[in-house]
Design a protein around this motif. Structure first.
Motif, short mmCIF file in Angstrom:
data_model
loop_
_atom_site.label_atom_id
_atom_site.label_comp_id
_atom_site.label_asym_id
_atom_site.label_seq_id
_atom_site.Cartn_x
_atom_site.Cartn_y
_atom_site.Cartn_z
N PHE A 242 0.79 12.21 -2.39
CA PHE A 242 -0.06 12.88 -3.38
C PHE A 242 -1.53 12.94 -2.93
CE2 PHE A 242 3.53 10.72 -5.29
CZ PHE A 242 4.19 11.76 -5.91
N ILE B 227 0.85 -1.20 0.00
CA ILE B 227 0.00 0.00 0.00
C ILE B 227 0.88 1.24 0.00
CG2 ILE B 227 -1.68 1.36 1.33
CD1 ILE B 227 -3.01 -1.18 2.23
N SER C 45 2.19 1.75 -3.39
CA SER C 45 1.10 2.31 -4.20
C SER C 45 0.95 3.80 -3.90
CB SER C 45 -0.19 1.55 -3.87
OG SER C 45 -1.31 2.24 -4.35
N VAL D 46 3.28 6.03 -2.73
CA VAL D 46 4.36 6.92 -3.17
C VAL D 46 4.48 6.97 -4.69
CG1 VAL D 46 5.64 6.53 -1.01
CG2 VAL D 46 6.31 5.27 -3.08
N LEU D 47 3.86 6.00 -5.37
CA LEU D 47 3.84 6.03 -6.84
C LEU D 47 2.61 6.75 -7.38
CD1 LEU D 47 5.15 2.45 -7.74
CD2 LEU D 47 6.42 4.60 -7.79
N GLY D 48 1.80 7.29 -6.47
CA GLY D 48 0.60 8.01 -6.90
C GLY D 48 -0.50 7.09 -7.40
N PHE D 49 -0.32 5.78 -7.23
CA PHE D 49 -1.31 4.80 -7.69
C PHE D 49 -2.57 4.93 -6.83
CE2 PHE D 49 -2.03 -0.13 -7.85
CZ PHE D 49 -2.99 0.00 -8.84
N SER D 50 -2.39 5.01 -5.52
CA SER D 50 -3.54 5.15 -4.62
C SER D 50 -4.31 6.43 -4.92
CB SER D 50 -3.08 5.19 -3.16
OG SER D 50 -2.16 4.16 -2.87
N ALA D 51 -3.57 7.54 -5.08
CA ALA D 51 -4.22 8.83 -5.33
C ALA D 51 -4.99 8.79 -6.64
CB ALA D 51 -3.18 9.95 -5.36
N LEU D 52 -4.42 8.15 -7.64
CA LEU D 52 -5.07 8.07 -8.94
C LEU D 52 -6.37 7.26 -8.84
CD1 LEU D 52 -5.15 8.64 -11.94
CD2 LEU D 52 -3.49 6.80 -12.29
N VAL D 53 -6.33 6.15 -8.10
CA VAL D 53 -7.55 5.36 -7.90
C VAL D 53 -8.59 6.20 -7.16
CG1 VAL D 53 -8.52 3.33 -6.73
CG2 VAL D 53 -6.36 3.13 -8.00
N ASP D 54 -8.14 6.97 -6.17
CA ASP D 54 -9.08 7.88 -5.48
C ASP D 54 -9.69 8.86 -6.47
OD1 ASP D 54 -8.54 6.71 -3.01
OD2 ASP D 54 -6.95 8.14 -2.53
N MET D 55 -8.86 9.42 -7.34
CA MET D 55 -9.34 10.44 -8.27
C MET D 55 -10.36 9.90 -9.27
SD MET D 55 -5.71 12.29 -9.12
CE MET D 55 -4.94 13.43 -7.97
N ILE D 56 -10.05 8.75 -9.85
CA ILE D 56 -10.96 8.26 -10.89
C ILE D 56 -12.24 7.70 -10.31
CG2 ILE D 56 -9.13 7.78 -12.58
CD1 ILE D 56 -9.22 4.92 -11.98
#
Lengths: 285, 285
Positions: free
Chosen positions: A244, A72, A75, A77-87
């Protein structure tokens, strides 16, 4: 399959999975295989680099526990979590942000106006606002579940001898959709950087600080729940949060407490400051 | 960074890593971030799916040990390992194939003509050939390091009470670049399927069998070493190997043993069958 080469192998791998035609699983898996193979071809990945990637994942696995989930963190620090939140943010609803690793699904229910801080040191602050739907109507009975770090940037769950339910509360909005409680301002803290993800951050000359924030999970009957964070204007790291998590719409303004302006709530503790933040939920599916 | 959205976050994450301009690390990292974010946007990944992916990686970490590397297995069944082998094969050289998890870097040195099987049951086979360079010249003194499963598909290292150095040998090619030894034919076996990768295979209705094969690591002074596998024509799974290791050029023909045809080698054991397989090494870097 004996005739596969570096270009045809991608289709061969996809075909080897006999997944249901048109299924979501098939779509997710095939897109993953496409991207993984494209990445490998585009970078001409060497055996040493390939092994480095696999050992990195191995090391992430070794340091992980139910309380320390390195994947997690990766995820995050690679902005993966934030991107999932955004979409997954619905139009008109409050933007989503990191759940983080410290959520507990059985936070203590507290009455409106309660204080979460107890004897803890720090700046006392009133958090208040209204939970609304996307048409602007208040949602009476909406659940506001919050958790946070203390005035030194630590979650009680992280320290032995502390009550892990401290600095948490589950509130039910009143008949005007309002929530209000007092707590202390949380401080910034670092994500864990003593593992493989920390190594990655150091290799990229990145810091590991999070801007200080309050966590919220908001839900209501018939509405799509949200997980988000509220940040504070003019505080450290609000422009370079390590995971992020910050969005402009999630930054609240800290003001001196004035009872008249706040709405004259019955409070357990007299606060020094206050923030006003409304949450908006979209209709459920 | 407070103004990032689902389209601008990718550049923001890339910029957060302050890696050396033009470095390989920067290139690998930025391409990874691009693919990860593109995948997320293209699939509109939900929170549940995102968490499923992270828990899958967590579970792979939990089952992994130095002897059971679930991430390598994952790489294998997704064709990632095979693709890395393919793109790193040099023109004219023998194609690379899976290293697998059972290599030992200190296999016992054996004289040419030795038998690796001892009292083990199985079809006895002479393995012989020449190690050459890409111009066709034999390479005297080339090292042929081999390891394999037994006649029931098991590596001695996998079974307690067995000598882990059994069915392994490190040979030095003679002055004509020739190698030759006898062993028993290995049988197909399954990759470990009791973990998360096994679940993935079952979810995709895929089998876990590898075509039977001999492992080889070939090296010589001044040449680029190779890691590869030799398979057998008309054996099971040679057309649907679970880890995509088979290439047409790596399939050898099994023939009845005829001393005259083999080259009349001095052998420790009289074989039933024979295979002839030449290895080709490209010049080193």
């Amino acid at each position: 399959m004996r005739d596969i080469n570096q270009f045809t192998i991608t289709e061969a791998v996809k075909k080897s999975f006999r997944t249901e035609e048109g299924s979501r699983f098939k779509f997710l898996l095939e897109s993953l295989i496409d991207h993984l193979h494209d990445y490998t071809r585009e970078t001409n990945l060497t055996h040493e680099e390939w092994m480095r990637v696999l050992m990195f994942l191995y090391d992430c696995g070794k340091i992980s526990t139910p309380e320390r989930h390195e994947f997690i963190l990766l995820s995050d620090v690679l902005g993966f979590s934030a991107l999932v939140d955004m979409i997954n943010t619905r139009g008109g609803a409050t933007e989503g942000s990191n759940l983080g690793p410290f959520y507990l699904d059985n936070a203590p229910r507290k009455p409106l106006g309660a204080d979460l801080a107890g004897p803890r040191q720090g700046v006392s602050v009133l958090c208040h606002g209204v939970v609304r739907d996307t048409l602007g109507h208040p949602i009476p009975g909406a659940i506001v579940d919050t958790w946070q770090a203390d005035g030194s940037g630590t979650y009680p769950i992280q320290e032995e001898g502390q009550d892990k339910y401290d600095l948490r509360g589950l509130f039910e909005a009143d008949d005007q959709g309002r929530y209000y409680y007092t707590t202390i301002l949380p401080k910034p803290y670092t994500v864990p950087y003593d593992g493989p993800v920390g190594e990655l951050l150091r290799a990229g000359d990145r810091h590991s600080w999070r801007a200080s924030h309050l966590h919220y999970m908001i839900r209501a009957e018939g509405m799509r729940g949200i997980v988000t964070e509220v940040f504070f204007e003019n505080t450290e790291y609000v422009d370079n949060d390590a995971v992020f998590g910050v969005r402009r719409s999630l930054i609240a303004k800290l003001e001196p407490y004035k009872a008249a302006k706040a709405g004259d709530f019955p409070l357990e503790r007299q606060p020094d400051a206050m923030i006003n933040f409304d949450f908006v939920l979209a209709p459920g599916d």
